[in-house]
Design a protein around this motif. Structure first.
Motif: not given
Ligand code: GDP
Ligand code: MG
Length: 370
Positions: A5-15, A32-38, A43-45
């Motif tokens: 999820t975008v949320q989880e990734l943001a957490k891990r990135m500290g963004e 949206t923030i609760t949706e998932t990305i592949d 990685e691109l992000l």
């Protein structure tokens, strides 16, 4: 299948999640923030935000938020790193030997060449090419699965008397998945039954359109045993490397990947390291996988002792405390205390993963915690 999820990734990135959503929107992925990305998008992000995906070990991956990206002006050209892939018996080993032999005969080597898992040859213009001496898609995909993207260019060897075979197709798929450019070496053209044109046609079925067929993938006819076409193959590599504009910062603490490692009776644990950025020097303190040490000596592919090794240079390193695994990250750190700390941490993570959970690979890292 692999998603986060975008949320989880943001957490891990500290963004901030909102910043990720904004960036994704700009990348053409409105979510949206609760949706998932592949995984690819993630990685691109991560790169987009200037972070690196940091692989602490095969079983533990975290995102390094130190924005440890080398500034453009620090980057200098580096040699391409080439892997040869193809079906068994199509001539991978013969081709590696022939290329190496050609450079030995031209007087480059100081005599004995030694097997360290990689070697370099010099081109007429004095630029260099690094060949990983561990052919086969298994080594390639294993490295990649461990997050070690060491290959810049793949040479796909296809025997002209045999055509595309199952492992050829696997190699094509691995190369495509890795996004690495390919050069096709049509081998064994010395054989009377060789049908190089048939190889080109078969490649079309896998969306590989070689130059000869009006496409952009370079194809070169070679004979590893008769040693023909080798110059053309090296030229093709040179051209592909120019297009890629490969660069790295040589003026920093070295980072690289373990290509091969073993325990030598007399000399203790040995590892061949491909330096990917920075310059590795005798005396440097490092961590290799879950093992640490201090570089006691370095030996190049010609069996010579060297004092330093820059980007794309493979060297055998003496001075490890234990034998690391192929694909392990190799990182120079400031001092021995820090090296032990990092090594212990990696060991601890590994032990814990072993006892508590199924191993987490880079392939499923994004779904593992999602
Ligand atoms: P690998 O399994 O892909 O590493 O293939 P090898 O390099 O071991 O070669 C397999 C067999 O093909 C060996 O018997 C080689 O001598 C032979 N071979 C390799 N390249 C050529 C070539 O260009 N021409 C001919 N006639 N035989 C070759
Ligand atoms: Mg072989």
């Amino acid at each position: 299948p692999e998603a986060i999820t975008v949320q989880e990734l943001a957490k891990r990135m500290g963004e901030r999640g909102a910043d990720l959503v904004k960036a994704l929107f700009k990348m053409g992925t409105p979510v949206t923030i609760t949706e998932t990305i592949d995984q690819d998008t993630a990685e691109l992000l991560i790169e987009e935000f200037g972070h690196r995906i940091n692989r602490v070990s095969e079983a533990d991956i975290d995102i390094d938020t130190s924005t440890d990206v080398d500034a453009e002006e620090t980057l200098k050209p580096r040699p391409p790193v080439v892997t040869i892939m193809g079906h068994v018996d199509h001539g991978k080993t013969s081709l590696l030997d022939a290329i190496r032999g050609a450079s030995v005969q031209s007087g480059e080597a100081g005599g004995i060449t030694q097997h360290i898992g990689a070697y370099q040859v010099s081109l007429p213009d004095k630029s260099k090419v690094t060949f990983l001496d561990t052919p086969g898609h298994e080594a390639f995909s294993e490295m990649r699965a461990r997050g070690a993207n060491v290959t810049d260019i793949v040479i796909l060897v296809v025997a002209a008397d045999d055509g595309l075979r199952p492992q050829t197709i696997e190699a094509i798929n691995h190369t495509k998945a890795a996004g690495v450019p390919m050069i096709v070496a049509i081998n064994k053209v010395d054989k009377p039954e060789a049908k190089p044109q048939k190889v080109r046609e078969e490649l079309l079925q896998h969306e590989i359109i070689v130059e000869d067929m009006g496409g952009e993938v370079q194809d070169v006819e070679v004979s590893a045993t008769k040693k023909t076409g080798l110059d053309k193959l090296l030229e093709a590599i040179e051209l592909q490397a120019e297009i890629l504009e490969l660069k790295a910062n040589p003026d920093r603490a070295a980072e690289g990947t373990v290509i091969e490692a073993k325990l030598d009776k007399g000399r203790g644990p040995l590892a061949t390291v491909l330096v990917q950025r920075g310059t590795l020097r005798v005396g440097d303190v490092f961590v290799a996988g879950a093992s640490s040490g201090k570089v006691r000596a370095m030996i190049d592919d010609k069996g010579r002792q060297v004092k330093e090794a820059g980007p794309s240079f493979p060297v055998e390193v003496l001075g490890l405390s234990a034998v690391p695994s192929a694909g392990d990250p190799f990182t120079v750190v400031e001092n021995e205390a820090r090296a032990r700390e990092v090594a212990d941490y990696r060991k601890g993570v590994l032990d814990k993963k072993r006892t508590t959970a199924a191993p987490v690979s880079i392939e499923n890292m994004f779904s593992a915690h999602a």
